[in-house]
Design an enzyme around this catalytic site. Structure first.
Site, PDB file in Angstrom:
ATOM      1  N   TYR A 142       0.822  -1.202  -0.085  1.00  0.00           N
ATOM      2  CA  TYR A 142       0.019  -0.176   0.063  1.00  0.00           C
ATOM      3  C   TYR A 142       0.923   1.229  -0.056  1.00  0.00           C
ATOM      4  O   TYR A 142       0.428   2.259  -0.189  1.00  0.00           O
ATOM      5  CB  TYR A 142      -0.763  -0.070   1.047  1.00  0.00           C
ATOM      6  N   LYS A 192       4.220 -15.144   1.597  1.00  0.00           N
ATOM      7  CA  LYS A 192       4.118 -16.175   0.282  1.00  0.00           C
ATOM      8  C   LYS A 192       5.570 -16.210  -0.248  1.00  0.00           C
ATOM      9  O   LYS A 192       5.930 -15.673  -1.143  1.00  0.00           O
ATOM     10  CB  LYS A 192       3.146 -15.614  -0.767  1.00  0.00           C
ATOM     11  N   ASP A 225      -2.009 -18.084   1.472  1.00  0.00           N
ATOM     12  CA  ASP A 225      -3.268 -18.557   1.060  1.00  0.00           C
ATOM     13  C   ASP A 225      -3.670 -19.729   1.951  1.00  0.00           C
ATOM     14  O   ASP A 225      -4.955 -20.095   2.070  1.00  0.00           O
ATOM     15  CB  ASP A 225      -3.163 -19.131  -0.557  1.00  0.00           C
ATOM     16  N   ASP A 249      -4.650  -7.328   5.683  1.00  0.00           N
ATOM     17  CA  ASP A 249      -6.149  -6.671   5.312  1.00  0.00           C
ATOM     18  C   ASP A 249      -6.872  -7.897   5.067  1.00  0.00           C
ATOM     19  O   ASP A 249      -8.185  -7.650   5.596  1.00  0.00           O
ATOM     20  CB  ASP A 249      -5.786  -5.918   4.167  1.00  0.00           C
ATOM     21  N   ASP A 253     -10.237  -9.327   7.967  1.00  0.00           N
ATOM     22  CA  ASP A 253     -11.416  -9.361   7.601  1.00  0.00           C
ATOM     23  C   ASP A 253     -12.134 -10.809   7.563  1.00  0.00           C
ATOM     24  O   ASP A 253     -13.179 -10.976   7.942  1.00  0.00           O
ATOM     25  CB  ASP A 253     -11.736  -8.622   6.050  1.00  0.00           C
TER      26      ASP A 253
END
Ligand code: NAD
Length: 368
Positions: A142, A192, A225, A249, A253
């Protein structure tokens, strides 16, 4: 010792409505537990734009840098949708996070037993769930450069850059290990590393910090993942999850949904310690300004109230009173008092925002 200072930025939409209940609770702690705060209030988001033409005035930013903690409601609303990107209410929030260097975002996902049926997962998978996601908040995709939409051979190309320095990973890893020591003593770090160099560095630095200073904490690594899958398969396997800005993020959620309602989720964003040893800190509910229910007395104040409980624990070292407040919220829910967001279709008359505040204060009284 000086009275600790707290800057309240209620913001927009339901922000001021839920913050009114928090202010009553702050008064309760002053009157009944002799926990007093030097409280000041100011504007952020659309409210600041309306008053000053910017989503965060420089004076407010300066105040936020000086206080022991900031308590924020929510920002945003349809009225501000057409503003230039740089003036949008969310920019006020991002400026606070960036300039206070709040690099560790703590998002607990705790499933109160009374609400287990509101989760999208089965009761036995979520009941008793208590995990903490530590998300890096000031770097990564970001913020990384280069970023933008460019032209290449007459076609547009959108670019964002995942960039982490080892210092940025080191400091957020330390926050996660410190937290784990006060909880279940386990950290699972997610990245990852199989396909991203920034993930390889992330894994290396987390391992180095662990070996050097936190070998007593159990550390595991997981690809993000797989982490998402494990969160919905068997979330109770986790204690503290440590991850970067982008994956955090999404994962936070996802974890939020496990607990049933947005109106229940608090958060803390912490930075480096100040001179007095307290970390720079901002506490805020996870939810937004909920323009659809604004002004109707329907907002659930619990997330904002539980954010204040986090402030008591992480900024002011009043863990016992933080637990007192969390238990008061839990008891209210168990007694059946609920705001509309926590009611089944045939659940009867919901409590209003202030009635929920009344019930929590009554439970606090009963705790004395
Ligand atoms: P939202 O979180 O405001 O609302 C999503 C849904 O959840 C709505 O139906 C809302 O009524 C409900 N809800 C949220 N909080 C609730 C509460 N405390 N009690 C009961 N119900 C609650 O998200 P959105 O609708 O996507 O965004 C609305 C505005 O808020 C936008 O302008 C967005 O940019 C902004 N926003 C701000 C923040 C923040 O301030 N941190 C976070 C997310 C969104």
């Amino acid at each position: 010792m000086n009275t600790p200072s707290l800057l309240v930025l209620a913001g927009d939409g339901i922000g001021p409505e839920v913050m009114d209940e928090v202010k009553r609770i702050i008064t309760w702690f002053g009157d009944k537990r002799d926990l007093r705060f030097d409280l000041s209030e100011d504007l952020v988001g659309g409210a600041a734009y309306d008053a000053h033409g910017v989503p965060l005035h420089d004076d407010t930013m300066a105040k936020a840098q000086e206080v022991d903690a900031v308590l924020l409601g929510a920002v945003g609303g349809p009225k501000y949708d057409d503003l230039d990107f740089s003036l949008k209410p969310e920019r006020g929030l991002l400026r606070l996070r960036k300039e206070m260097d709040l690099f560790a975002n703590l998002r607990p996902a705790q499933c109160f037993d009374a609400l287990a049926d509101f989760s999208s997962l089965k009761r036995d998978i979520v009941s008793g769930l208590d995990i903490m996601i530590v998300r890096e908040l000031t770097s990564g995709s970001y913020f990384g450069e280069p970023r933008g939409i460019f032209e290449e051979n007459g076609k547009r190309v959108g670019i964002n850059t995942q960039r982490y320095t080892e210092d940025e990973i080191d400091r957020v890893a330390r926050s996660a290990f410190e937290l784990a020591r006060k909880r279940g003593n386990k950290v699972c770090s997610m990245e990852k590393a199989n396909v991203m160099e920034s993930g390889i560095l992330w894994r290396d630095v987390v391992t180095e910090v662990h070996q050097a200073d936190y070998a007593d904490v159990e550390l595991s690594h997981m690809y993000a993942d797989n982490g998402a899958m494990q969160l919905v398969r068997n979330p109770k396997q986790f204690d503290v999850i440590l991850t970067d800005n982008l994956f955090g993020d999404i994962l936070s959620d996802c974890a939020a949904m496990l607990t049933g309602s947005l109106g229940m989720l608090p958060s803390a964003s912490l930075g480096l310690p100040m001179e007095n040893g307290r970390p720079k800190a901002m506490y805020e509910p996870v939810h937004g300004s909920a323009p659809d229910i604004m002004g109707k007395g329907l907002a659930n104040p619990s997330a904002c109230i539980l954010s204040f409980a986090m402030a008591l624990r992480y900024s002011f070292d009043h863990g016992e009173d933080a637990t007192r407040l969390e238990q008061a919220v839990e008891k209210v829910l168990a007694s059946g008092v609920r705001t509309a967001d926590l009611m089944q279709a045939d659940g009867g008359k919901p409590a209003s925002t202030s009635e929920m505040g009344d019930a929590i204060i009554a439970e606090l009284d009963a705790s004395l």
